[in-house]
Design a protein around this motif. Structure first.
Motif, PDB file in Angstrom:
ATOM      1  N   ILE A   1       0.749  -1.360   0.012  1.00 45.09           N
ATOM      2  CA  ILE A   1      -0.031   0.052   0.068  1.00 45.09           C
ATOM      3  C   ILE A   1       0.761   1.384  -0.084  1.00 45.09           C
ATOM      4  CG2 ILE A   1      -0.264   0.323   2.457  1.00 45.09           C
ATOM      5  CD1 ILE A   1      -3.321   0.775   2.022  1.00 45.09           C
ATOM      6  N   SER A   2       2.023   1.194   0.533  1.00 44.98           N
ATOM      7  CA  SER A   2       2.791   2.562   1.021  1.00 44.98           C
ATOM      8  C   SER A   2       3.366   3.171  -0.339  1.00 44.98           C
ATOM      9  CB  SER A   2       3.764   2.346   2.003  1.00 44.98           C
ATOM     10  OG  SER A   2       3.037   1.979   3.198  1.00 44.98           O
ATOM     11  N   ALA A   3       3.774   2.452  -1.265  1.00 44.80           N
ATOM     12  CA  ALA A   3       4.587   2.803  -2.513  1.00 44.80           C
ATOM     13  C   ALA A   3       3.849   3.270  -3.582  1.00 44.80           C
ATOM     14  CB  ALA A   3       5.659   1.676  -2.848  1.00 44.80           C
ATOM     15  N   VAL A   4       2.351   3.077  -3.673  1.00 44.33           N
ATOM     16  CA  VAL A   4       1.530   3.394  -4.647  1.00 44.33           C
ATOM     17  C   VAL A   4       1.512   4.716  -5.042  1.00 44.33           C
ATOM     18  CG1 VAL A   4      -0.833   3.140  -5.668  1.00 44.33           C
ATOM     19  CG2 VAL A   4       0.181   1.224  -4.232  1.00 44.33           C
ATOM     20  N   ALA A   5       1.153   5.567  -4.125  1.00 45.11           N
ATOM     21  CA  ALA A   5       1.213   7.066  -4.192  1.00 45.11           C
ATOM     22  C   ALA A   5       2.434   7.661  -4.811  1.00 45.11           C
ATOM     23  CB  ALA A   5       0.519   7.706  -2.930  1.00 45.11           C
ATOM     24  N   PRO A   6       3.397   7.599  -4.073  1.00 42.62           N
ATOM     25  CA  PRO A   6       4.900   7.912  -4.303  1.00 42.62           C
ATOM     26  C   PRO A   6       5.158   7.635  -5.957  1.00 42.62           C
ATOM     27  CG  PRO A   6       5.115   7.109  -2.326  1.00 42.62           C
ATOM     28  CD  PRO A   6       3.799   6.591  -2.663  1.00 42.62           C
ATOM     29  N   ALA A   7       4.662   6.318  -6.419  1.00 46.35           N
ATOM     30  CA  ALA A   7       5.021   5.927  -7.708  1.00 46.35           C
ATOM     31  C   ALA A   7       4.344   6.900  -8.921  1.00 46.35           C
ATOM     32  CB  ALA A   7       4.966   4.428  -7.894  1.00 46.35           C
ATOM     33  N   ILE A   8       2.979   7.256  -8.343  1.00 46.04           N
ATOM     34  CA  ILE A   8       1.923   7.921  -9.163  1.00 46.04           C
ATOM     35  C   ILE A   8       2.501   9.401  -9.149  1.00 46.04           C
ATOM     36  CG2 ILE A   8      -0.403   8.908  -9.346  1.00 46.04           C
ATOM     37  CD1 ILE A   8      -1.311   6.189  -8.271  1.00 46.04           C
ATOM     38  N   VAL A   9       2.856   9.697  -8.040  1.00 44.57           N
ATOM     39  CA  VAL A   9       3.267  11.249  -8.091  1.00 44.57           C
ATOM     40  C   VAL A   9       4.517  11.207  -8.703  1.00 44.57           C
ATOM     41  CG1 VAL A   9       4.332  13.002  -6.869  1.00 44.57           C
ATOM     42  CG2 VAL A   9       2.316  11.893  -5.816  1.00 44.57           C
ATOM     43  N   ASN A  10       5.323  10.363  -8.803  1.00 42.00           N
ATOM     44  CA  ASN A  10       6.656  10.306  -9.564  1.00 42.00           C
ATOM     45  C   ASN A  10       6.404  10.326 -11.217  1.00 42.00           C
ATOM     46  OD1 ASN A  10       8.455  10.833  -7.494  1.00 42.00           O
ATOM     47  ND2 ASN A  10       8.807   8.628  -7.247  1.00 42.00           N
ATOM     48  N   ALA A  11       5.478   9.534 -11.449  1.00 40.98           N
ATOM     49  CA  ALA A  11       4.884   9.460 -12.862  1.00 40.98           C
ATOM     50  C   ALA A  11       4.583  10.823 -13.416  1.00 40.98           C
ATOM     51  CB  ALA A  11       3.817   8.386 -13.198  1.00 40.98           C
ATOM     52  N   VAL A  12       3.804  11.525 -12.452  1.00 42.37           N
ATOM     53  CA  VAL A  12       3.231  12.625 -13.041  1.00 42.37           C
ATOM     54  C   VAL A  12       4.450  13.535 -13.096  1.00 42.37           C
ATOM     55  CG1 VAL A  12       1.830  14.755 -12.374  1.00 42.37           C
ATOM     56  CG2 VAL A  12       0.794  12.331 -11.985  1.00 42.37           C
ATOM     57  N   LEU A  13       5.360  13.526 -12.228  1.00 44.86           N
ATOM     58  CA  LEU A  13       6.735  14.630 -12.371  1.00 44.86           C
ATOM     59  C   LEU A  13       7.413  13.960 -13.434  1.00 44.86           C
ATOM     60  CD1 LEU A  13       8.888  16.134 -11.308  1.00 44.86           C
ATOM     61  CD2 LEU A  13       9.772  14.130 -10.022  1.00 44.86           C
ATOM     62  N   ASP A  14       7.318  12.913 -13.841  1.00 48.46           N
ATOM     63  CA  ASP A  14       8.112  12.452 -15.106  1.00 48.46           C
ATOM     64  C   ASP A  14       7.310  13.162 -16.418  1.00 48.46           C
ATOM     65  OD1 ASP A  14      10.242  10.722 -16.621  1.00 48.46           O
ATOM     66  OD2 ASP A  14       8.267   9.826 -17.340  1.00 48.46           O
ATOM     67  N   ALA A  15       6.241  12.868 -16.352  1.00 41.81           N
ATOM     68  CA  ALA A  15       5.129  13.473 -17.549  1.00 41.81           C
ATOM     69  C   ALA A  15       5.194  14.962 -17.713  1.00 41.81           C
ATOM     70  CB  ALA A  15       3.682  12.932 -17.299  1.00 41.81           C
ATOM     71  N   THR A  16       5.303  15.771 -16.506  1.00 42.15           N
ATOM     72  CA  THR A  16       4.958  17.097 -16.535  1.00 42.15           C
ATOM     73  C   THR A  16       6.287  17.887 -15.998  1.00 42.15           C
ATOM     74  OG1 THR A  16       4.003  17.123 -14.629  1.00 42.15           O
ATOM     75  CG2 THR A  16       2.489  16.681 -16.423  1.00 42.15           C
TER      76      THR A  16
END
Length: 370
Positions: free
Chosen positions: A330-345
């Motif tokens: 459960i704990s790394a899901v949100a950081p992975a998504i935030v990092n994906a948004v960072l990578d995109a934008t």
């Protein structure tokens, strides 16, 4: 960590690989880690997610991939279990633990059935109250399969030892050759005896109680690496989670269906936490008054989910060498998504959830400052 990597001009994956703990490293508390699976788990996640492949090109959308890695200890504590075999062959397991929906009652029955040679679904389970046992740590902290499982294992081993002694005394068998299988007690080359008959000949039930107490083992690690791929609409800031890969460092998996259920449930919970679940306040008062105003994920919000299980050579502390899974995904899901948004934008959203409104405002600010 991905933001730091970008500022240094280093690929986030390479940056993480450089900074992962390795065998023999010392923790802040002075413990030496052994059989550390962090690097292998991250590599397995990256391969399954096609992380190193070119990103798709979608007009009007920015594509990003983000990763996060997490390690959680395996819970410890104290648990008490009693196993009773009645003269009619009925097997009952007594525990103070309450099944919270993870299915560990099934796992405890599996352990008992495996050792006693009876079908797990025929085993009765009785729950104790606080009047029935002195102390039990209870459910939580990713401890139940470890602590409750070992208590069950200890109790059934004590019962099996009593049954062996009965069989040796009555039939003259060698204790080391006795096998418990298919509700029978047997020695190769001899006529098997029904478990119920052996217990009945003893004149009463055969039972044993076992208390298992464990401190947290700092040497045992359990890693989880997760990768998200998102699409961000340039005009609206809407974030769509397209694929999600979750890789886990595991020992022996006692119940594959329940194990996967824990992973999927945890990922779905955290997708909601990351992208939509928001408790709003107005001058210190909660203004989100009902679930009609509080978005939670549905099946339609769940992306393609890839699960990778990375076997650990060292195993874990549960019976048969398992590791915990309940809270690990459960704990790394949100950081992975935030990092994906960072990578995109190129934008890091500092507070959750990552809503379209927040991303849109950040994109507008980014454009204005360009």
């Amino acid at each position: 960590m991905d933001l730091i990597a970008r500022e240094l001009g280093i690929d986030p994956y390479d940056f993480r690989m450089r900074n992962l703990v390795r065998d023999g490293d010392v923790s802040p508390l002075g413990h030496h880690w052994h059989n550390v699976m962090g690097a292998r788990t991250l590599e397995a996640a990256a391969e399954a997610a096609n992380y190193h492949q070119p990103k798709p090109v979608v007009p009007g959308k920015k594509i990003g991939r983000g990763m996060a890695i997490y390690e959680r200890h395996i819970g410890a504590g104290t648990s008490v279990v009693k196993v009773v075999v009645a003269p009619d062959g009925t097997v009952t397991l007594y525990t103070a633990l309450r099944d919270t929906g993870s299915g560990f009652y099934t796992v405890l029955r599996q352990i008992l059935g495996q050792e006693l040679g009876v079908p797990y679904n025929t085993i009765r389970l009785e729950t104790w109250t606080t009047d029935d046992t002195v102390f039990d740590t209870g459910v939580g902290g990713s401890r139940v399969t470890h602590v409750g499982g070992q208590a069950t294992y200890g109790a059934v081993q004590a019962v099996c030892q009593k049954l062996r002694e009965l069989a040796v005394a009555r039939y003259g068998w060698t204790a080391e050759e006795i096998i418990f299988k298919e509700e029978q007690v047997l020695v190769p080359g001899h006529t098997p005896v029904r478990l119920a008959d052996l217990v009945a000949q003893s004149g009463g039930p055969v039972e044993a109680e076992f208390t298992y107490a464990a401190e947290r083992d700092e040497h045992v690690t359990a890693f989880c690496a997760q990768l998200a791929e998102v699409e961000v609409e340039e005009e609206t800031g809407a974030v769509t989670l397209k694929t999600f890969t979750t890789a886990h460092d595991v020992g022996t998996i006692l119940n594959p269906i329940a194990h996967q259920g824990q992973i999927e449930g945890a990922v779905m919970q955290s997708v909601g936490y990351a992208l939509m679940e928001e408790l709003q306040y107005d001058e210190g008062r909660v203004s989100t008054l009902s679930f009609g105003e509080y978005k939670i994920p549905t099946t339609g919000d769940i992306p393609e989910l890839r699960t990778v299980l990375v076997p650990s050579e060292s195993g874990g502390p549960t019976p048969y060498g398992g590791k915990s899974i309940g809270e690990q995904p459960i704990s790394a899901v949100a950081p992975a998504i935030v990092n994906a948004v960072l990578d995109a934008t190129g934008i890091s959203i500092p507070d959750l959830p990552v809503t379209a409104e927040k991303v849109y405002r950040a994109l507008q600010a980014q454009t204005a400052s360009a």
